[in-house]
Design a protein around this motif. Structure first.
Motif, PDB file in Angstrom:
ATOM      1  N   ILE A 322       0.813  -1.160  -0.056  1.00  0.00           N
ATOM      2  CA  ILE A 322       0.051   0.051   0.117  1.00  0.00           C
ATOM      3  C   ILE A 322       0.846   1.250   0.020  1.00  0.00           C
ATOM      4  N   GLY A 323       0.462   2.025  -0.844  1.00  0.00           N
ATOM      5  CA  GLY A 323       1.247   3.550  -0.875  1.00  0.00           C
ATOM      6  C   GLY A 323       0.449   4.602  -0.629  1.00  0.00           C
ATOM      7  N   ASN A 324       0.964   5.315   0.112  1.00  0.00           N
ATOM      8  CA  ASN A 324       0.259   6.819   0.716  1.00  0.00           C
ATOM      9  C   ASN A 324      -0.915   6.275   1.317  1.00  0.00           C
ATOM     10  N   SER A 325      -0.948   5.652   2.588  1.00  0.00           N
ATOM     11  CA  SER A 325      -1.707   5.347   3.666  1.00  0.00           C
ATOM     12  C   SER A 325      -1.250   5.416   5.062  1.00  0.00           C
ATOM     13  N   ALA A 326      -1.838   5.958   5.959  1.00  0.00           N
ATOM     14  CA  ALA A 326      -1.205   5.983   7.233  1.00  0.00           C
ATOM     15  C   ALA A 326      -0.707   4.627   7.746  1.00  0.00           C
ATOM     16  N   GLY A 345       5.504  12.799  10.067  1.00  0.00           N
ATOM     17  CA  GLY A 345       6.644  12.164  11.073  1.00  0.00           C
ATOM     18  C   GLY A 345       7.657  11.593  10.169  1.00  0.00           C
ATOM     19  N   ALA A 346       8.881  11.044  10.896  1.00  0.00           N
ATOM     20  CA  ALA A 346       9.906  10.547  10.592  1.00  0.00           C
ATOM     21  C   ALA A 346       9.726   9.287   9.840  1.00  0.00           C
ATOM     22  N   PRO A 347       9.993   8.912   8.624  1.00  0.00           N
ATOM     23  CA  PRO A 347      10.059   7.287   8.344  1.00  0.00           C
ATOM     24  C   PRO A 347      10.726   6.483   8.848  1.00  0.00           C
ATOM     25  N   SER A 348      10.117   5.349   9.373  1.00  0.00           N
ATOM     26  CA  SER A 348      11.161   4.207   9.740  1.00  0.00           C
ATOM     27  C   SER A 348      11.383   3.140   8.797  1.00  0.00           C
ATOM     28  N   GLY A 349      10.972   3.420   7.457  1.00  0.00           N
ATOM     29  CA  GLY A 349      11.322   2.413   6.446  1.00  0.00           C
ATOM     30  C   GLY A 349      11.815   3.106   5.148  1.00  0.00           C
ATOM     31  N   PRO A 350      12.170   2.314   4.092  1.00  0.00           N
ATOM     32  CA  PRO A 350      12.968   2.862   3.006  1.00  0.00           C
ATOM     33  C   PRO A 350      11.641   3.706   2.132  1.00  0.00           C
ATOM     34  N   THR A 351      12.171   4.496   1.280  1.00  0.00           N
ATOM     35  CA  THR A 351      11.356   5.078   0.249  1.00  0.00           C
ATOM     36  C   THR A 351      11.276   4.015  -1.075  1.00  0.00           C
ATOM     37  N   SER A 352      10.035   4.135  -1.614  1.00  0.00           N
ATOM     38  CA  SER A 352       9.579   3.019  -2.509  1.00  0.00           C
ATOM     39  C   SER A 352       8.876   3.696  -3.425  1.00  0.00           C
ATOM     40  N   ASP A 353       8.683   3.047  -4.764  1.00  0.00           N
ATOM     41  CA  ASP A 353       7.854   3.758  -5.851  1.00  0.00           C
ATOM     42  C   ASP A 353       6.601   2.698  -5.789  1.00  0.00           C
ATOM     43  N   PRO A 354       5.568   3.379  -5.518  1.00  0.00           N
ATOM     44  CA  PRO A 354       4.234   2.258  -5.468  1.00  0.00           C
ATOM     45  C   PRO A 354       3.916   1.900  -6.994  1.00  0.00           C
ATOM     46  N   TYR A 355       4.421   2.572  -8.026  1.00  0.00           N
ATOM     47  CA  TYR A 355       4.141   2.348  -9.345  1.00  0.00           C
ATOM     48  C   TYR A 355       4.896   1.203  -9.874  1.00  0.00           C
ATOM     49  N   ASP A 356       6.169   0.815  -9.477  1.00  0.00           N
ATOM     50  CA  ASP A 356       7.090   0.052  -9.909  1.00  0.00           C
ATOM     51  C   ASP A 356       6.609  -1.435  -9.824  1.00  0.00           C
ATOM     52  N   ARG A 357       6.412  -2.110 -10.874  1.00  0.00           N
ATOM     53  CA  ARG A 357       5.632  -3.338 -10.870  1.00  0.00           C
ATOM     54  C   ARG A 357       6.797  -4.244 -11.652  1.00  0.00           C
TER      55      ARG A 357
END
Length: 375
Positions: A322-326, A345-357
């Motif tokens: 899920i991309g862009n949800s609390a 808030g400060a992210p605790s995980g990596p940055t990802s591209d939700p469109y990358d299939r």
């Protein structure tokens, strides 16, 4: 009044001064100073010519020559044609002012060209989709700036492969397994009632009744969601008191494949991404998007060889990204983040591209709340 000459000789005339009276009277009749009254015929001709001249019907040679009359006729025809062309142009511009160069009426930039739709996905992409124009989504164009703008609308994006017999299962039975998988995906992720948080009855109805543990878990998650019973693992849902969908289109892209499975079954693999444009339910016009990728592994066994319910499918695996949800919210709803909300808030995980299939859903999966590179 002309005076009658005297009988005295005129100086230097050298003529006989005597003029008979009858000659002089005839002279006065022919050359007197008083104007003569025109005849009745002359008056009729004059009046007829005046009336024709007033109506523009003067005969040739009357005040205008033939060349002038022909020229006037040509000018009238030219102006008539120009008048029609100008009226048509004004009507077109009134309907679409953007046709005028330079946007003189301040109607905004010209409408963007419609994005050409992508062909159906038949294999895993080799790379993420390229970056789209950095346009902000709006109520009129909720997918602006997103790769999903070129994706299919809703269920049209769930394209089934051509069914063929598999093992002891006929072509019709394989087709039924594919159709039931499509029904599950559609009701769980595209049905308007499901998206408003209502019970996905149709999706639950295609699942094999003998999968009691799964059905119990799903029913519990819908009634009393918590960390261990999260309906978002299978269903896409928004709280209608908080979020509203923009329009009635959800963009869809993915693929479905099948092969022979164990226990005289057909194994169906489905991998689809759904993009939801939303606004806040408080009337705000700010648009954002939530992206949900789902992977399902389904099996349908031959009812002639195994004790199964004909026409039902068994869910072997269901997973999601899920991309862009609390993150870490377990009330059973998706909670999109809007730019106007400020930092989340400060992210605790990596940055990802939700469109990358191009990667599997489990590749590089880590715990924690990451961020998305685009929505």
């Amino acid at each position: 009044m002309v005076d009658k000459p005297s009988d005295e000789p005129r100086s230097g005339s050298g003529e006989d001064p005597s003029i008979p009276d009858e000659v002089w009277e005839q002279f006065l009749k022919d050359h007197g100073s008083a104007p003569k009254e025109p005849s009745a015929r002359a008056r009729m001709v004059t009046e007829r010519l005046r009336q024709q001249d007033a109506r523009g019907e003067s005969p040739e040679g009357w005040r205008t020559g033939p060349a002038r009359q022909e020229s006037a006729g040509r000018r009238r025809k030219v102006w008539a044609v120009l008048g029609v062309l100008v009226a048509a142009a004004v009507a077109v511009v009134a309907i679409k002012p953007s046709l005028l160069p330079g946007d003189p009426f301040g109607t905004g930039s010209p409408e963007p060209a419609a994005a050409s739709p992508l062909p159906a996905e038949t294999a895993a992409p080799t790379a993420p989709p390229s970056s789209a124009d950095p346009q902000v989504p709006t109520l009129a164009r909720p997918f602006a700036g997103s790769p999903a703008e070129r994706w299919a609308d809703g269920a049209a994006g769930i394209v089934l492969p051509k069914a063929t017999p598999v093992g002891s299962l006929s072509k019709a039975q394989v087709e039924q397994a594919l159709q039931q998988t499509r029904t599950l995906l559609t009701d769980a992720n595209l049905n308007a009632a499901t998206l408003r948080g209502q019970r996905p009855t149709t999706a639950l109805g295609v699942i094999e009744p003998q999968q009691k543990d799964l059905l119990t878990r799903l029913n519990t998650s819908l009634k009393k969601p918590d960390r261990k019973h999260d309906p978002l693992l299978m269903f896409s849902r928004f709280d209608p008191a908080e979020i509203k969908l923009v329009g009635d289109v959800v963009k869809t892209r993915g693929r479905m494949t099948f092969k022979a499975g164990e226990q005289a079954s057909v194994a169906v693999h489905a991998d689809y991404t759904f993009v939801y444009p939303v606004v806040k339910a408080d009337g705000s016009k700010e648009v954002t998007r939530t992206i949900v990728r789902r992977v399902l592994d389904i099996e349908m066994s031959d009812p002639a060889k195994y004790r199964v319910t004909p026409g039902r499918i068994a869910v072997v695996r269901y997973d999601q990204e899920i991309g862009n949800s609390a993150c870490d919210v377990y009330d059973g709803y998706l909670h999109p983040h809007f730019d106007s909300d400020g930092p989340s808030g400060a992210p605790s995980g990596p940055t990802s591209d939700p469109y990358d299939r191009s990667k599997g859903i489990d590749d590089d999966r880590t715990e924690g709340c990451g961020t998305v590179s685009r929505v």
